[in-house]
Design a protein around this motif. Structure first.
Motif, short mmCIF file in Angstrom:
data_model
loop_
_atom_site.label_atom_id
_atom_site.label_comp_id
_atom_site.label_asym_id
_atom_site.label_seq_id
_atom_site.Cartn_x
_atom_site.Cartn_y
_atom_site.Cartn_z
N MET A 1 133.98 -103.90 -7.61
CA MET A 1 135.04 -103.99 -9.12
C MET A 1 134.78 -102.01 -9.84
O MET A 1 135.64 -102.42 -10.49
CB MET A 1 134.57 -104.94 -9.93
N GLN A 2 133.46 -102.03 -9.38
CA GLN A 2 133.25 -100.79 -9.93
C GLN A 2 132.32 -100.83 -11.31
O GLN A 2 133.49 -99.83 -12.34
CB GLN A 2 134.09 -99.85 -8.95
N SER A 3 132.38 -102.46 -11.70
CA SER A 3 132.30 -101.77 -13.01
C SER A 3 131.53 -101.54 -13.50
O SER A 3 130.15 -102.70 -13.65
CB SER A 3 132.86 -103.37 -13.22
N PRO A 4 130.68 -101.02 -14.76
CA PRO A 4 129.56 -101.06 -15.38
C PRO A 4 129.06 -102.47 -16.27
O PRO A 4 127.97 -102.91 -16.61
CB PRO A 4 129.62 -99.38 -16.27
N LEU A 5 129.72 -102.71 -17.14
CA LEU A 5 129.31 -103.46 -17.79
C LEU A 5 128.86 -104.83 -17.58
O LEU A 5 127.90 -105.87 -17.65
CB LEU A 5 131.01 -104.04 -18.95
N GLU A 6 130.21 -105.37 -16.25
CA GLU A 6 129.79 -106.72 -15.87
C GLU A 6 128.62 -106.21 -14.48
O GLU A 6 127.64 -107.35 -14.78
CB GLU A 6 131.02 -106.70 -14.82
N THR A 7 128.13 -104.80 -14.48
CA THR A 7 127.29 -104.99 -13.48
C THR A 7 125.63 -105.28 -14.21
O THR A 7 125.23 -105.87 -13.97
CB THR A 7 127.57 -103.63 -12.76
N LEU A 8 125.88 -104.61 -15.94
CA LEU A 8 124.95 -104.36 -16.05
C LEU A 8 124.42 -106.24 -16.50
O LEU A 8 123.34 -106.49 -16.48
CB LEU A 8 124.80 -102.91 -17.39
N LEU A 9 125.69 -106.60 -16.64
CA LEU A 9 125.34 -108.26 -16.98
C LEU A 9 124.58 -109.26 -16.18
O LEU A 9 124.13 -109.71 -16.62
CB LEU A 9 126.62 -108.31 -18.31
N SER A 10 125.02 -108.44 -15.15
CA SER A 10 124.62 -109.37 -14.35
C SER A 10 122.72 -109.00 -13.72
O SER A 10 122.54 -110.03 -13.68
CB SER A 10 125.14 -109.13 -13.00
N VAL A 11 123.18 -108.21 -13.97
CA VAL A 11 121.14 -107.39 -13.48
C VAL A 11 120.52 -107.89 -14.56
O VAL A 11 119.54 -108.42 -14.31
CB VAL A 11 121.24 -106.01 -13.67
#
Length: 336
Positions: free
Chosen positions: A85-95
């Motif tokens: 998805m190359q989604s910074p927001l969703e990646t950050l939230l998941s981490v």
């Protein structure tokens, strides 16, 4: 903190369709991820049942295990959000989800019993959302209905590409001619494009608290209506921006391909979905929360617990927002 919808969702899409189409929204990885989140939600309900029976210590242990599983689920989603998805927001939230959920479990073991209300809210969120992930005819109806409504919205703006089968096997792909579009791509609807994730958030919050049934039903109906309308606008926006190349400006393509590793033809999709739509969604959720609180102020209690987990500081949102404090929901209990 992330909820079953924060990626807001779930919909088992393995990747991009070979015809150059992309899903309008993200989805869970299926398999292991789905199993873990079901375990987490099951543990939450088991903890609530144990507490109802008066087994406080086992209830807190079970809830703590559920929170750890819930954080692990979001950790398994990091590769999907980052690479596909190359989604910074969703990646950050998941981490961030795993340490936050683990900390929530720790607080429960330290006898912060008020967190049972937040646990109850997340359990109901999962109960609303997850069946659509595992019951095929429900998922099919939601996806295809959303696709038809989105297509109708496109027609109102003068675009009528038609709908055919997407990579998920449903009639959910907007059939733009790749030879007549700026990017040669199109999009298709997945489960999280239906708005069900956001609906589950508010449904879970409203279901978890004690308030008059009429008020709860009114708040739920309002939240569902606003989410449906805004989600329709979102889908139409992304569904047109991607094939028509609304954000294919040379400087933006160069920036995203050089520094973010994006495919040139996906730039319009990534900008419209990952940056514009997701940013506006945050403001929309805040606005909907305000409307819901005006009808059912009790939902502030689980939100206070979220703030405590995030900051370690006690907040009185009832006082801050000038809302009459009604603690019939059991939101805050004495620590004894």
């Amino acid at each position: 903190m992330p909820t079953p919808s924060a990626a807001i969702g779930s919909g088992s899409v393995a990747g991009l369709a070979s015809a150059g189409s992309v899903p309008l929204a993200s989805s869970t990885g299926g398999g292991l991820s789905d199993a873990i989140v079901w375990i987490a939600i099951g543990a939450f309900f088991a903890a609530l049942a144990l507490r109802w029976r008066g087994a406080d210590r086992p209830a807190r242990l079970t809830a703590a295990g559920g929170w750890l599983a819930f954080g692990t689920f979001w950790l398994t989603m990091v590769p999907y959000f980052y690479y596909e998805m190359q989604s910074p927001l969703e990646t950050l939230l998941s981490v961030a989800a795993l340490p936050l959920c683990a900390y929530t479990g720790y607080l429960m073991l330290q006898d912060r019993r008020s967190l049972f209300l937040l646990t109850k809210a997340v359990a109901f969120m999962g109960l609303i959302y997850l069946p659509a992930e595992t019951i095929p005819f429900v998922r099919e109806w939601l996806i295809e209905t959303t696709a038809a409504q989105t297509h109708f919205g496109m027609e109102l703006l003068g675009h009528s590409p038609g709908i055919n089968e997407g990579a998920n096997g449903y009639m959910s792909r907007f059939n733009f001619d790749p030879n007549e579009t700026a990017t040669g791509r199109t999009t298709y609807i997945v489960l999280s494009c239906t708005g069900l994730g956001s609906m589950a958030i508010f449904g879970g919050l409203i279901a978890a608290v004690s308030a008059p049934l009429k008020q709860k039903l009114s708040a739920f109906a309002l939240a569902i209506g606003v989410i449906w309308f805004l989600n329709l606008i979102r889908n139409v926006f992304i569904g047109l921006a991607s094939p028509l190349g609304w954000f294919q400006q040379d400087w933006l393509v160069s920036l995203m391909t050089t520094y973010l590793g994006a495919e040139p033809s996906r730039v319009s999709f990534l900008v419209s979905h990952n940056y514009i739509a997701q940013t506006l969604s945050v403001f929309a959720l805040i606005g909907i929360t305000y409307l819901v609180v005006k009808i059912v102020p009790e939902v502030l209690a689980p939100l206070e617990e979220v703030l405590f987990v995030l900051t370690g500081t006690e907040y009185d949102l009832f006082e801050a927002l000038g809302v009459e404090e009604v603690r019939t929901d059991g939101g805050r209990e004495p620590d004894n």
